[in-house]
Design a protein around this motif. Structure first.
Motif, PDB file in Angstrom:
ATOM      1  N   VAL A 260      28.496  31.404  20.842  1.00 10.82           N
ATOM      2  CA  VAL A 260      29.709  32.138  20.493  1.00 10.82           C
ATOM      3  C   VAL A 260      29.665  33.564  21.027  1.00 10.82           C
ATOM      4  O   VAL A 260      30.560  34.350  20.761  1.00 10.82           O
ATOM      5  N   GLY A 261      28.631  33.906  21.777  1.00 14.15           N
ATOM      6  CA  GLY A 261      28.541  35.256  22.331  1.00 14.15           C
ATOM      7  C   GLY A 261      29.402  35.391  23.566  1.00 14.15           C
ATOM      8  O   GLY A 261      28.896  35.480  24.681  1.00 14.15           O
ATOM      9  N   GLU A 262      30.706  35.367  23.386  1.00 12.42           N
ATOM     10  CA  GLU A 262      31.625  35.305  24.520  1.00 12.42           C
ATOM     11  C   GLU A 262      32.255  36.643  24.855  1.00 12.42           C
ATOM     12  O   GLU A 262      33.033  36.737  25.791  1.00 12.42           O
ATOM     13  N   ALA A 263      31.955  37.681  24.099  1.00 11.34           N
ATOM     14  CA  ALA A 263      32.470  39.011  24.389  1.00 11.34           C
ATOM     15  C   ALA A 263      31.292  39.958  24.580  1.00 11.34           C
ATOM     16  O   ALA A 263      30.301  39.885  23.855  1.00 11.34           O
ATOM     17  N   THR A 264      31.409  40.824  25.567  1.00 11.72           N
ATOM     18  CA  THR A 264      30.293  41.692  25.913  1.00 11.72           C
ATOM     19  C   THR A 264      30.727  43.153  25.866  1.00 11.72           C
ATOM     20  O   THR A 264      31.876  43.475  25.563  1.00 11.72           O
ATOM     21  N   ILE A 265      29.800  44.026  26.188  1.00 13.98           N
ATOM     22  CA  ILE A 265      30.070  45.447  26.314  1.00 13.98           C
ATOM     23  C   ILE A 265      29.650  45.876  27.724  1.00 13.98           C
ATOM     24  O   ILE A 265      28.958  45.127  28.430  1.00 13.98           O
ATOM     25  N   PRO A 266      30.080  47.058  28.189  1.00 12.31           N
ATOM     26  CA  PRO A 266      29.930  47.406  29.612  1.00 12.31           C
ATOM     27  C   PRO A 266      28.542  47.299  30.226  1.00 12.31           C
ATOM     28  O   PRO A 266      28.459  46.990  31.430  1.00 12.31           O
ATOM     29  N   PRO A 267      27.423  47.529  29.507  1.00 11.50           N
ATOM     30  CA  PRO A 267      26.129  47.454  30.196  1.00 11.50           C
ATOM     31  C   PRO A 267      25.796  46.128  30.859  1.00 11.50           C
ATOM     32  O   PRO A 267      24.890  46.068  31.691  1.00 11.50           O
ATOM     33  N   LEU A 268      26.522  45.048  30.514  1.00 13.97           N
ATOM     34  CA  LEU A 268      26.236  43.771  31.186  1.00 13.97           C
ATOM     35  C   LEU A 268      26.494  43.878  32.685  1.00 13.97           C
ATOM     36  O   LEU A 268      25.875  43.153  33.471  1.00 13.97           O
ATOM     37  N   GLN A 269      27.380  44.778  33.088  1.00 14.76           N
ATOM     38  CA  GLN A 269      27.603  44.977  34.519  1.00 14.76           C
ATOM     39  C   GLN A 269      26.302  45.354  35.229  1.00 14.76           C
ATOM     40  O   GLN A 269      26.023  44.889  36.337  1.00 14.76           O
ATOM     41  N   ILE A 270      25.527  46.226  34.585  1.00 14.22           N
ATOM     42  CA  ILE A 270      24.260  46.668  35.176  1.00 14.22           C
ATOM     43  C   ILE A 270      23.310  45.490  35.316  1.00 14.22           C
ATOM     44  O   ILE A 270      22.648  45.311  36.346  1.00 14.22           O
ATOM     45  N   PHE A 271      23.239  44.659  34.281  1.00 17.95           N
ATOM     46  CA  PHE A 271      22.361  43.491  34.296  1.00 17.95           C
ATOM     47  C   PHE A 271      22.708  42.586  35.470  1.00 17.95           C
ATOM     48  O   PHE A 271      21.834  42.180  36.256  1.00 17.95           O
ATOM     49  N   ASN A 272      23.993  42.275  35.610  1.00 15.72           N
ATOM     50  CA  ASN A 272      24.414  41.405  36.714  1.00 15.72           C
ATOM     51  C   ASN A 272      24.173  42.059  38.070  1.00 15.72           C
ATOM     52  O   ASN A 272      23.803  41.385  39.035  1.00 15.72           O
ATOM     53  N   ASN A 273      24.389  43.373  38.141  1.00 21.83           N
ATOM     54  CA  ASN A 273      24.162  44.075  39.408  1.00 21.83           C
ATOM     55  C   ASN A 273      22.701  44.022  39.825  1.00 21.83           C
ATOM     56  O   ASN A 273      22.379  43.851  41.005  1.00 21.83           O
ATOM     57  N   VAL A 274      21.802  44.187  38.858  1.00 22.60           N
ATOM     58  CA  VAL A 274      20.372  44.116  39.169  1.00 22.60           C
ATOM     59  C   VAL A 274      20.015  42.728  39.692  1.00 22.60           C
ATOM     60  O   VAL A 274      19.226  42.590  40.638  1.00 22.60           O
ATOM     61  N   LEU A 275      20.612  41.714  39.102  1.00 22.94           N
ATOM     62  CA  LEU A 275      20.354  40.351  39.574  1.00 22.94           C
ATOM     63  C   LEU A 275      20.992  40.089  40.934  1.00 22.94           C
ATOM     64  O   LEU A 275      20.621  39.143  41.624  1.00 22.94           O
ATOM     65  N   GLY A 276      21.953  40.929  41.313  1.00 20.97           N
ATOM     66  CA  GLY A 276      22.636  40.721  42.579  1.00 20.97           C
ATOM     67  C   GLY A 276      23.785  39.741  42.489  1.00 20.97           C
ATOM     68  O   GLY A 276      24.196  39.153  43.496  1.00 20.97           O
ATOM     69  N   ILE A 277      24.331  39.572  41.278  1.00 23.00           N
ATOM     70  CA  ILE A 277      25.440  38.643  41.083  1.00 23.00           C
ATOM     71  C   ILE A 277      26.746  39.376  41.359  1.00 23.00           C
ATOM     72  O   ILE A 277      27.068  40.366  40.709  1.00 23.00           O
ATOM     73  N   ASN A 278      27.506  38.888  42.300  1.00 21.90           N
ATOM     74  CA  ASN A 278      28.788  39.469  42.659  1.00 21.90           C
ATOM     75  C   ASN A 278      29.777  39.324  41.506  1.00 21.90           C
ATOM     76  O   ASN A 278      29.881  38.259  40.895  1.00 21.90           O
ATOM     77  N   GLU A 279      30.522  40.392  41.207  1.00 25.88           N
ATOM     78  CA  GLU A 279      31.417  40.362  40.054  1.00 25.88           C
ATOM     79  C   GLU A 279      32.490  39.292  40.177  1.00 25.88           C
ATOM     80  O   GLU A 279      32.766  38.574  39.212  1.00 25.88           O
ATOM     81  N   GLN A 280      33.096  39.161  41.326  1.00 25.74           N
ATOM     82  CA  GLN A 280      34.151  38.158  41.472  1.00 25.74           C
ATOM     83  C   GLN A 280      33.591  36.747  41.324  1.00 25.74           C
ATOM     84  O   GLN A 280      34.237  35.882  40.711  1.00 25.74           O
ATOM     85  N   ASP A 281      32.396  36.505  41.841  1.00 26.45           N
ATOM     86  CA  ASP A 281      31.760  35.197  41.661  1.00 26.45           C
ATOM     87  C   ASP A 281      31.473  34.939  40.184  1.00 26.45           C
ATOM     88  O   ASP A 281      31.682  33.829  39.675  1.00 26.45           O
ATOM     89  N   PHE A 282      30.974  35.972  39.508  1.00 28.58           N
ATOM     90  CA  PHE A 282      30.680  35.854  38.076  1.00 28.58           C
ATOM     91  C   PHE A 282      31.946  35.517  37.294  1.00 28.58           C
ATOM     92  O   PHE A 282      31.955  34.611  36.445  1.00 28.58           O
ATOM     93  N   ILE A 283      33.027  36.230  37.564  1.00 28.54           N
ATOM     94  CA  ILE A 283      34.281  35.997  36.856  1.00 28.54           C
ATOM     95  C   ILE A 283      34.776  34.578  37.106  1.00 28.54           C
ATOM     96  O   ILE A 283      35.208  33.876  36.177  1.00 28.54           O
ATOM     97  N   HIS A 284      34.697  34.133  38.341  1.00 33.21           N
ATOM     98  CA  HIS A 284      35.162  32.787  38.684  1.00 33.21           C
ATOM     99  C   HIS A 284      34.303  31.711  38.022  1.00 33.21           C
ATOM    100  O   HIS A 284      34.835  30.757  37.431  1.00 33.21           O
ATOM    101  N   GLN A 285      32.990  31.861  38.094  1.00 31.55           N
ATOM    102  CA  GLN A 285      32.099  30.795  37.618  1.00 31.55           C
ATOM    103  C   GLN A 285      31.999  30.736  36.098  1.00 31.55           C
ATOM    104  O   GLN A 285      31.622  29.698  35.554  1.00 31.55           O
ATOM    105  N   THR A 286      32.304  31.812  35.403  1.00 36.03           N
ATOM    106  CA  THR A 286      32.197  31.809  33.932  1.00 36.03           C
ATOM    107  C   THR A 286      33.561  31.842  33.260  1.00 36.03           C
ATOM    108  O   THR A 286      33.635  31.986  32.039  1.00 36.03           O
TER     109      THR A 286
END
Length: 501
Positions: free
Chosen positions: A48-74
């Motif tokens: 049920v953890g479907e809402a996040t706060i802004p620092p998740l952007q940093i986490f995804n950036n460190v992993l190298g996950i593109n934001e548009q890909d992330f939005i599409h796939q999730t």
């Protein structure tokens, strides 16, 4: 244990916490660590953890996950804040919008200039770019505006937690993480109570140097093996149960979470691209499971998808989250209700804390002590912020039904932690806010909840009088004009999502 160096990492449990851990460790330690994750497809996750706060952007950036890909796939949407409804009185609403308010001048926080003119409390959000975009249903990436002099939009996400776990699982396996399907049947320890290996139901053994418990509320290692004590926060946070159910999506998709207070609990609404996540958090001592379930179903925006799931929890934390060579991450380390969308963030910070304190040649007690000190402080600071919402309610004089047996009056009258009482008193008397060391929530976050739920300071910092009243009014008017001009140039949230397909 390997006496030469810490090399073999074993993660127990998948889901969001397990695969976030595996993904980050495999990214940061591509050759130093061998990572194995043990999970069973027959064991469900909370999910049920479907809402996040802004620092998740940093986490995804460190992993190298593109934001548009992330939005599409999730199936993600943008989140600019959380709107709280009925938390003051019935019909009241305000938003905890992300990002900055107005512009500080020198050492003087913006809200003191706002306070100097004896304002209407609702006018505070005139100076939040995030709020104005949220209520107009707009979003496009705008980190800075007005020639970089003002903060632009600060965003987080709503997303399908199961799809995010799947994305990270594929990412981790590609990075070399070894996934083993199975259930733990026995935990093997040495004479010093360090875990040496896990025996699975099929008889296989998984050995390791450091074990990470991501088994959720099951607590397979930290609870079942080490029986670590639990600090309950339930005397401050009365809710201990939740019903969760998705419903069909509703358009237009709004770029913010809704948190709606009801008798003896509150409801979340989290809009995703393909559905809306819903839940009702409630106090089981005050409301039956059946009544809570019906209340949730009666307040959906669209037809439910499937049957609601019941989740039981105790708000609080494990007294130690690292014991011997076992670290708990996620729900196995503690639980705070998702009022401010901190569940996934606590996973993220636990992972980063572990990377900063990762043992090399051996596990030193000083590492364990520092990890536990930081984890305790973080939980308590988030706890205080959640208590703030409950304590500042004004629902006792206007509840839906007889309020003789609901949680709101008790929460308003309860004794609260001294750290929180001091913060409220300082703001009420002087308008001052100070961010404590390592506190997740900004001064702007505290400002919005306290003003939104009825506290208008009796005074303000005299530095706000350095400029004249006419200059203050011009300053405030200019800010509103700048926000309006920039918002007119921003695309709708729906249009932005269409570019991520």
């Amino acid at each position: 244990m390997n006496n030469n160096k810490i090399k073999d990492i074993v993660i127990v449990g998948g889901g969001t916490s397990g695969w976030m851990t595996a993904a980050m460790l495999s990214k940061l330690y591509p050759s130093q660590l061998d990572i194995t994750l043990v999970e069973s497809d027959t064991i469900g996750t909370i999910g049920v953890g479907e809402a996040t706060i802004p620092p998740l952007q940093i986490f995804n950036n460190v992993l190298g996950i593109n934001e548009q890909d992330f939005i599409h796939q999730t199936q993600a949407t943008i989140k600019l804040g959380i709107q709280f409804e009925n938390w003051g009185k019935l019909g009241d609403k305000y938003m905890h919008a992300f990002g900055e308010f107005g512009k500080d001048i020198g050492y003087t926080a913006f809200h003191h200039y706002w306070l100097a003119d004896n304002p209407d409390p609702k006018s505070l959000w005139d100076y939040s770019f995030n709020y104005q975009a949220a209520i107009q249903g707009k979003f496009s990436p705008t980190p800075r505006i007005h020639n970089n002099q003002l903060a632009g939009l600060t965003h987080a996400y709503h997303f399908d937690a199961g799809l995010y776990a799947k994305l990270l699982r594929e990412y981790s396996i590609e990075k070399g993480v070894n996934r083993i399907e199975g259930k733990v049947s026995q935990v093997n320890q040495d004479e010093h109570e360090f875990i040496t290996s896990l025996t699975l139901e099929n008889g296989n053994t998984v050995a390791g140097d450091l074990f990470i418990d991501c088994s959720g509320l099951h607590g397979v290692l930290l609870d079942k093996v080490y029986k670590v004590g639990f600090d309950s926060y339930q005397h401050w946070l009365p809710c201990d149960s939740a019903w969760a159910v998705p419903c069909e999506k509703v358009e237009p998709i709004i770029p913010y979470t809704r948190s709606i207070a009801h008798k003896n609990g509150w409801q979340w609404r989290i809009p995703l691209q393909h559905r809306t996540g819903n839940g009702l958090v409630f106090a089981s001592s005050k409301m039956s499971d059946a009544d809570a379930k019906q209340l949730l179903l009666d307040n959906l925006d669209a037809p439910a998808i499937g049957e609601p799931r019941l989740i039981r929890f105790t708000p609080g934390r494990r007294q130690q989250q690292w014991v011997k060579n076992c670290v708990a991450i996620g729900l196995s380390s503690g639980f705070l209700e998702p009022l401010e969308s901190t569940s996934i963030h606590l996973v993220q910070t636990a992972i980063i804390r572990l990377t900063k304190l990762m043992p090399h040649a051996q596990i030193n007690p000083s590492l364990i002590d520092e990890y536990n000190r930081q984890a305790k402080l973080e939980f308590e600071q988030i706890r205080d912020f959640i208590i703030l919402h409950y304590h500042l309610n004004h629902r006792a004089d206007s509840c839906e039904t007889d309020n003789s047996d609901d949680i709101w009056q008790a929460c308003r009258e309860m004794d609260i932690p001294e750290s929180l009482q001091q913060k409220i008193a300082l703001f009420k008397d002087t308008g001052n806010l100070f961010r404590q060391q390592e506190n997740l929530f900004t001064n702007e976050a505290w400002l919005q909840v306290m003003v939104g739920q009825g506290i208008i300071p009796e005074d303000y910092n005299p530095l706000a009088n350095v400029i004249t009243n006419a200059q203050r009014l011009e300053f405030l008017a200019n800010l509103k004009a700048i926000y309006a001009q920039n918002l007119s140039q921003i695309t709708s949230h729906q249009q932005f999502l269409s570019t991520c397909g």
